[in-house]
Design a protein around this motif. Structure first.
Motif, mmCIF file in Angstrom:
data_model
loop_
_atom_site.group_PDB
_atom_site.id
_atom_site.type_symbol
_atom_site.label_atom_id
_atom_site.label_comp_id
_atom_site.label_asym_id
_atom_site.label_seq_id
_atom_site.Cartn_x
_atom_site.Cartn_y
_atom_site.Cartn_z
ATOM 1 N N SER A 20 0.912 -1.817 0.306
ATOM 2 C CA SER A 20 0.081 0.081 -0.045
ATOM 3 C C SER A 20 1.082 1.179 -0.040
ATOM 4 C CB SER A 20 -1.258 0.004 1.072
ATOM 5 O OG SER A 20 -2.235 -1.252 1.464
ATOM 6 N N ALA A 22 -0.470 5.671 0.915
ATOM 7 C CA ALA A 22 -0.783 6.678 0.926
ATOM 8 C C ALA A 22 -0.406 8.063 1.167
ATOM 9 C CB ALA A 22 -1.258 6.375 2.510
ATOM 10 N N SER A 24 0.025 12.058 0.052
ATOM 11 C CA SER A 24 -0.757 13.025 1.110
ATOM 12 C C SER A 24 -0.770 14.242 -0.121
ATOM 13 C CB SER A 24 0.233 13.546 1.844
ATOM 14 O OG SER A 24 0.177 12.805 2.983
ATOM 15 N N ARG A 71 -5.980 1.742 -7.175
ATOM 16 C CA ARG A 71 -6.055 2.742 -6.743
ATOM 17 C C ARG A 71 -7.450 2.957 -6.005
ATOM 18 N NH1 ARG A 71 -4.053 7.119 -10.442
ATOM 19 N NH2 ARG A 71 -4.556 8.694 -8.890
ATOM 20 N N ASP A 72 -7.592 3.931 -4.840
ATOM 21 C CA ASP A 72 -8.548 3.956 -4.188
ATOM 22 C C ASP A 72 -8.549 5.203 -4.247
ATOM 23 O OD1 ASP A 72 -10.240 4.537 -2.482
ATOM 24 O OD2 ASP A 72 -10.422 2.333 -1.272
ATOM 25 N N SER A 73 -9.265 6.708 -4.459
ATOM 26 C CA SER A 73 -9.298 7.620 -4.514
ATOM 27 C C SER A 73 -9.888 7.950 -3.280
ATOM 28 C CB SER A 73 -10.279 8.423 -5.942
ATOM 29 O OG SER A 73 -9.173 7.810 -6.820
ATOM 30 N N ALA A 74 -10.617 7.105 -2.562
ATOM 31 C CA ALA A 74 -11.247 7.946 -1.079
ATOM 32 C C ALA A 74 -10.560 7.789 -0.321
ATOM 33 C CB ALA A 74 -12.707 6.864 -0.620
ATOM 34 N N LYS A 75 -9.344 6.868 -0.734
ATOM 35 C CA LYS A 75 -8.491 6.534 0.434
ATOM 36 C C LYS A 75 -6.856 7.276 -0.052
ATOM 37 C CE LYS A 75 -10.599 2.463 2.747
ATOM 38 N NZ LYS A 75 -10.348 1.391 2.945
ATOM 39 N N ASN A 76 -6.755 8.116 -0.824
ATOM 40 C CA ASN A 76 -6.090 8.857 -1.467
ATOM 41 C C ASN A 76 -4.556 7.697 -1.247
ATOM 42 O OD1 ASN A 76 -6.792 10.482 -1.818
ATOM 43 N ND2 ASN A 76 -5.279 12.151 -0.897
ATOM 44 N N THR A 77 -5.234 5.890 -1.812
ATOM 45 C CA THR A 77 -3.573 5.017 -1.629
ATOM 46 C C THR A 77 -3.483 4.632 -2.503
ATOM 47 O OG1 THR A 77 -4.404 5.242 0.304
ATOM 48 C CG2 THR A 77 -3.318 2.900 -0.178
ATOM 49 N N TYR A 79 -2.514 0.543 -4.354
ATOM 50 C CA TYR A 79 -1.754 -0.778 -4.053
ATOM 51 C C TYR A 79 -1.236 -1.464 -5.055
ATOM 52 C CZ TYR A 79 -5.724 0.057 -0.601
ATOM 53 O OH TYR A 79 -6.264 1.103 0.611
#
Length: 122
Positions: A20, A22, A24, A71-77, A79
């Motif tokens: 993962s 993340a 900022s 990618r998960d845009s809701a979590k800015n992450t 994988y």
């Protein structure tokens, strides 16, 4: 851009891990995200990259069919799901980011994460 990678570890050949990263950033969807890796004594190697819009995903031939970037845009992450791991996948894996444009070379990356070690035993 600050990137925080996690998820590395020791796994047996044939096993799996999920990395993962993340980010900022204010607008995650504007950034192209990817992964590189660096094995001992070797240069940094492209693994995978993903762009939100237009949607694009690319994987290096060496990992195609085994690794999947998402990618998960809701979590800015972002994988990296790594399946069917091989000893030759052993490396430090680096998360990478660049505003807007795809990248495949380390020189084209704007921001790097700190790296996470993946060790695959035979």
């Amino acid at each position: 851009v600050q990137l925080q990678a996690s998820g590395g570890g020791l796994v047996q050949a044939g096993g799996y891990l999920r990395l993962s990263c993340a980010a900022s950033v204010r607008t995650f969807s504007n950034y192209v995200m990817g992964w590189f890796r660096q094995a001992p004594g070797k240069g940094r190697e492209f693994v995978a990259v993903t762009r939100w819009s237009p949607s694009s995903t690319y994987h290096a031939d060496s990992v195609k069919g085994r690794f999947t970037i998402s990618r998960d845009s809701a979590k800015n992450t972002v994988y990296l799901q790594m399946n069917s791991l091989k000893p030759e996948d052993t490396a430090v894996y680096y998360c990478a980011a660049r505003y807007g444009s795809l990248f495949y070379r380390p020189a084209d990356v704007s921001s790097w994460g700190q790296g996470t070690l993946v060790t695959v035993s035979s």
